[in-house]
Enzyme design. Structure first.
Site, PDB file in Angstrom:
ATOM      1  CG  HIS A   3      -1.741  -1.260   1.327  1.00 50.25           C
ATOM      2  ND1 HIS A   3      -2.810  -1.517   0.506  1.00 50.25           N
ATOM      3  CD2 HIS A   3      -1.619  -2.330   2.130  1.00 50.25           C
ATOM      4  CE1 HIS A   3      -3.327  -2.694   0.814  1.00 50.25           C
ATOM      5  NE2 HIS A   3      -2.616  -3.217   1.786  1.00 50.25           N
TER       6      HIS A   3
ATOM      7  CB  ALA B 291      11.733  -8.495 -20.888  1.00 48.65           C
TER       8      ALA B 291
ATOM      9  CB  ALA C 105       8.247 -11.452 -21.445  1.00 53.14           C
TER      10      ALA C 105
ATOM     11  NE  ARG D  70      -5.953 -16.592 -14.196  1.00 55.91           N
ATOM     12  CZ  ARG D  70      -6.356 -16.058 -13.057  1.00 55.91           C
ATOM     13  NH1 ARG D  70      -5.801 -16.428 -11.949  1.00 55.91           N
ATOM     14  NH2 ARG D  70      -7.294 -15.140 -13.030  1.00 55.91           N
TER      15      ARG D  70
END
Length: 154
Positions: A84, A107, A125, A145
């Site tokens: 935060h 990258a 990337a 994922r």
């Protein structure tokens, strides 16, 4: 080898490590042996980098980052250390991020704070890593994922 245009304040740089042009390494940073820190990088004080690590151009390594041996960090990877962030916040809390041995980060990936990227994991990337990455997994996307594991065929 420390390039003359870099600002390397740390004395804890391992033998055989190369630090290239326009890189800043703050006083308390620790960098292992045989690393390659490319140009235009910034390494803050509370950062520990293992041996044989490659950090490509344009990467900032912020307080709380731990990078184990044989890790590849691609160009313009972004690490964060505060969930935060707010300017001049008295409630600032630095979270530790861990990149385990043999991991590879592509990258422009973004790594949120407090994450562990497991041993031999691959971050594609441009991915945004919001959760821990298991050892041997390959993750891609936003949010990142898994698309495969070192222990699976697909």
């Amino acid at each position: 080898m420390i390039h003359p245009t870099s600002d390397c304040q740390s004395k804890r740089i391992g033998h055989g490590t190369r630090i290239w042009q326009f890189t800043v390494v703050l006083h308390d940073a620790k960098i292992g042996r045989d690393c390659n820190i490319c140009s235009h990088c910034f390494i803050e004080n509370n950062v520990v980098i293992g041996d044989r690590v490659t950090v490509k151009c344009g990467v900032q390594l912020w307080d709380g980052l731990r990078v184990e041996d044989d890790v590849f960090i691609g160009p313009n990877v972004t690490f964060t250390n505060d969930k935060h962030p707010m300017s001049r916040s008295a409630e600032w809390m630095c979270l530790q991020t861990l990149v385990e041995s043999g991991a590879s980060i592509g990258a422009n990936a973004t790594i949120l704070p407090g994450i562990t990227i497991g041993k031999d994991a691959v971050v594609g990337a441009g991915s945004v890593v919001t959760k821990d990455v298991p050892s041997g997994a390959t993750v891609v996307g936003n949010p990142a994922r898994p698309i495969r594991s070192i222990n699976s065929e697909a």
